[in-house]
Write an enzyme that holds these catalytic residues in place. Structure first.
Site, PDB file in Angstrom:
ATOM      1  N   SER A 157       1.872   7.866   4.302  1.00 29.95           N
ATOM      2  CA  SER A 157       0.976   8.304   5.215  1.00 29.95           C
ATOM      3  C   SER A 157       1.306   9.600   5.471  1.00 29.95           C
ATOM      4  CB  SER A 157       1.416   7.239   6.388  1.00 29.95           C
ATOM      5  OG  SER A 157       0.610   7.921   7.555  1.00 29.95           O
ATOM      6  N   TYR A 184       7.304   4.044  12.245  1.00 32.34           N
ATOM      7  CA  TYR A 184       6.102   4.019  11.289  1.00 32.34           C
ATOM      8  C   TYR A 184       6.598   5.354  10.163  1.00 32.34           C
ATOM      9  CZ  TYR A 184       1.779   3.950   8.766  1.00 32.34           C
ATOM     10  OH  TYR A 184       0.560   4.003   8.044  1.00 32.34           O
TER      11      TYR A 184
HETATM   12  N1  LIG Z   1      -5.621   3.492   7.818  1.00 31.85           N
HETATM   13  C1  LIG Z   1      -5.016   4.672   7.770  1.00 31.85           C
HETATM   14  O1  LIG Z   1      -5.308   5.532   8.543  1.00 31.85           O
HETATM   15  C2  LIG Z   1      -3.718   4.874   7.018  1.00 31.85           C
HETATM   16  C3  LIG Z   1      -3.340   6.058   7.123  1.00 31.85           C
HETATM   17  C4  LIG Z   1      -1.962   6.363   6.238  1.00 31.85           C
HETATM   18  C5  LIG Z   1      -1.574   5.221   5.848  1.00 31.85           C
HETATM   19  N2  LIG Z   1      -2.142   4.167   5.759  1.00 31.85           N
HETATM   20  C6  LIG Z   1      -1.446   2.834   4.934  1.00 31.85           C
HETATM   21  O2  LIG Z   1      -2.513   2.491   4.130  1.00 31.85           O
HETATM   22  C7  LIG Z   1      -2.059   0.884   3.582  1.00 31.85           C
HETATM   23  C8  LIG Z   1      -3.117   0.229   3.709  1.00 31.85           C
HETATM   24  O3  LIG Z   1      -3.576   0.014   5.006  1.00 31.85           O
HETATM   25  P1  LIG Z   1      -5.201  -0.076   5.718  1.00 31.85           P
HETATM   26  O4  LIG Z   1      -5.203   1.488   6.395  1.00 31.85           O
HETATM   27  O5  LIG Z   1      -5.839  -0.180   4.465  1.00 31.85           O
HETATM   28  O6  LIG Z   1      -5.049  -1.198   6.772  1.00 31.85           O
HETATM   29  P2  LIG Z   1      -5.609  -2.726   6.655  1.00 31.85           P
HETATM   30  O7  LIG Z   1      -7.086  -2.730   6.621  1.00 31.85           O
HETATM   31  O8  LIG Z   1      -4.939  -3.271   7.905  1.00 31.85           O
HETATM   32  O9  LIG Z   1      -4.857  -3.121   5.529  1.00 31.85           O
HETATM   33  C9  LIG Z   1      -3.741  -3.520   5.651  1.00 31.85           C
HETATM   34  C10 LIG Z   1      -3.418  -4.406   4.454  1.00 31.85           C
HETATM   35  O10 LIG Z   1      -1.994  -4.951   4.216  1.00 31.85           O
HETATM   36  C11 LIG Z   1      -1.868  -6.359   4.165  1.00 31.85           C
HETATM   37  N3  LIG Z   1      -0.503  -6.644   4.736  1.00 31.85           N
HETATM   38  C12 LIG Z   1      -0.181  -6.599   6.063  1.00 31.85           C
HETATM   39  N4  LIG Z   1       1.211  -7.164   6.001  1.00 31.85           N
HETATM   40  C13 LIG Z   1       1.169  -7.856   4.872  1.00 31.85           C
HETATM   41  C14 LIG Z   1       2.387  -8.720   4.243  1.00 31.85           C
HETATM   42  N5  LIG Z   1       3.281  -9.134   5.122  1.00 31.85           N
HETATM   43  N6  LIG Z   1       2.197  -9.206   3.075  1.00 31.85           N
HETATM   44  C15 LIG Z   1       1.190  -8.922   2.314  1.00 31.85           C
HETATM   45  N7  LIG Z   1       0.250  -7.969   2.606  1.00 31.85           N
HETATM   46  C16 LIG Z   1       0.254  -7.638   3.851  1.00 31.85           C
HETATM   47  C17 LIG Z   1      -2.901  -6.863   5.040  1.00 31.85           C
HETATM   48  O11 LIG Z   1      -3.488  -8.057   4.241  1.00 31.85           O
HETATM   49  P3  LIG Z   1      -3.362  -9.537   5.278  1.00 31.85           P
HETATM   50  O12 LIG Z   1      -3.159  -9.181   6.668  1.00 31.85           O
HETATM   51  O13 LIG Z   1      -4.131 -10.587   4.496  1.00 31.85           O
HETATM   52  O14 LIG Z   1      -1.930 -10.043   4.625  1.00 31.85           O
HETATM   53  C18 LIG Z   1      -4.051  -5.692   4.565  1.00 31.85           C
HETATM   54  O15 LIG Z   1      -4.681  -6.255   3.138  1.00 31.85           O
HETATM   55  C19 LIG Z   1      -0.903   0.838   4.516  1.00 31.85           C
HETATM   56  O16 LIG Z   1       0.375   0.768   3.948  1.00 31.85           O
HETATM   57  C20 LIG Z   1      -0.852   1.657   5.871  1.00 31.85           C
HETATM   58  O17 LIG Z   1       0.317   2.059   6.386  1.00 31.85           O
HETATM   59  C21 LIG Z   1      -3.168   3.847   6.241  1.00 31.85           C
END
Ligand SMILES: NC(=O)c1ccc[n+]([C@@H]2O[C@H](COP(=O)([O-])OP(=O)(O)OC[C@H]3O[C@@H](n4cnc5c(N)ncnc54)[C@H](OP(=O)(O)O)[C@@H]3O)[C@@H](O)[C@H]2O)c1
Length: 245
Positions: A142, A155
């Site tokens: 991130s 985080y």
């Molecule tokens: N969106 C942003 O602005 C942003 C910015 C920087 C980095 N990121 C990173 O991008 C990655 C994806 O996040 P996203 O933004 O796409 O958010 P998201 O839509 O909330 O997706 C997160 C994913 O992680 C899964 N997850 C959460 N806890 C889990 C667990 N214990 N076991 C397996 N899967 C789990 C969720 O699925 P389930 O709940 O179905 O398990 C979901 O598929 C993350 O690592 C996040 O930190 C996001």
């Protein structure tokens, strides 16, 4: 194998957001994708939608806090397709808060999912990659780990732990494995739903509305790294909205 078509790619956190968009994008380019996350209904919907577009996808309920679940995801891909080209360690949560609030359970959850979940992915796939003589880790970090701001300490720490682990892995990997990290900025996903502090969640949602880029932008960057020739290791990618300070 160069390119994307024909590669078997397992993705954690593939039930929504960046993971789901990446699965779709890679499947459209001929990869076989294996989706893992906890919400089976969402995984099934994504797999059905990819299949309806002519793509190849399977899913398995996976909680990355459980080492055996992550091992099963890798074994599942191996059983079905006989190889694993790429593991995308993408699952993550962001229950951010100020350190003064002592939301220690949230800190532990972030360590369990964002750090230990990735380590379990490495533990599951590294021996497979060694046996095969090829393999590619893509770990989602991130921009929170690049510009550290209040409320994001733990985080950011979890993401920077994975940054360090990824660099160590890259150095130990030798000439036949690849290690890529991708640091997204604000991306329009369900990530705010993992925020347990309601005022920070509201703020997160506002930030997303104001400037977030679509998850497909991250999927394209991941596809770029995967699509390079075998001897080209795209190390670190940062993709953020132009509007992000
Ligand atoms: N969106 C942003 O602005 C942003 C910015 C920087 C980095 N990121 C990173 O991008 C990655 C994806 O996040 P996203 O933004 O796409 O958010 P998201 O839509 O909330 O997706 C997160 C994913 O992680 C899964 N997850 C959460 N806890 C889990 C667990 N214990 N076991 C397996 N899967 C789990 C969720 O699925 P389930 O709940 O179905 O398990 C979901 O598929 C993350 O690592 C996040 O930190 C996001």
């Amino acid at each position: 194998m160069t390119g994307i078509a024909g590669k078997v790619i397992a993705i954690t956190g593939a039930s929504s957001g960046i993971g789901e968009a990446t699965a779709r994008h890679l499947a459209e380019r001929g990869a076989v994708v294996v989706l893992g996350a906890r919400r089976f209904d969402r995984l099934e919907m994504a797999v059905a939608s990819i299949a309806s577009q002519g793509g190849k996808a399977l899913c398995l309920v996976t909680d990355v806090r459980r080492r055996e679940d992550v091992a099963r995801l890798v074994e599942f891909a191996m059983d079905r397709y006989g190889k694993l080209d790429v593991l995308i360690n993408n699952a993550g949560i962001a229950p951010i808060s100020r350190l003064d609030d002592l939301r220690v359970d949230d800190w532990e959850d972030m360590i369990d999912v964002n750090v230990k979940g990735v380590l379990y992915g490495i533990a599951a796939a590294l021996p497979v990659f060694r046996r095969q003589g090829f393999g590619h880790f893509v770990n989602t970090l991130s921009t929170a780990g690049i510009k550290i701001v209040p409320t994001m300490a733990v985080y950011a720490g979890s993401k920077n732990a994975v940054r360090a682990i990824s660099e160590g892995l890259r150095q130990e990997a030798g000439p036949s494995l690849r290690v890529t990290t991708i640091s997204p900025g604000y991306v329009d996903t369900e990530l705010p739903s993992s925020m347990t502090d309601s005022s920070l969640r509201d703020q997160g949602e506002l930030n997303m509305k104001a400037m977030a880029i679509p998850a497909s932008a991250i999927a394209e960057a991941i596809a770029f790294a995967i699509g390079q020739p075998d001897n080209v290791d795209v190390g670190e990618i940062v993709v953020r909205p132009t509007a992000q300070a």
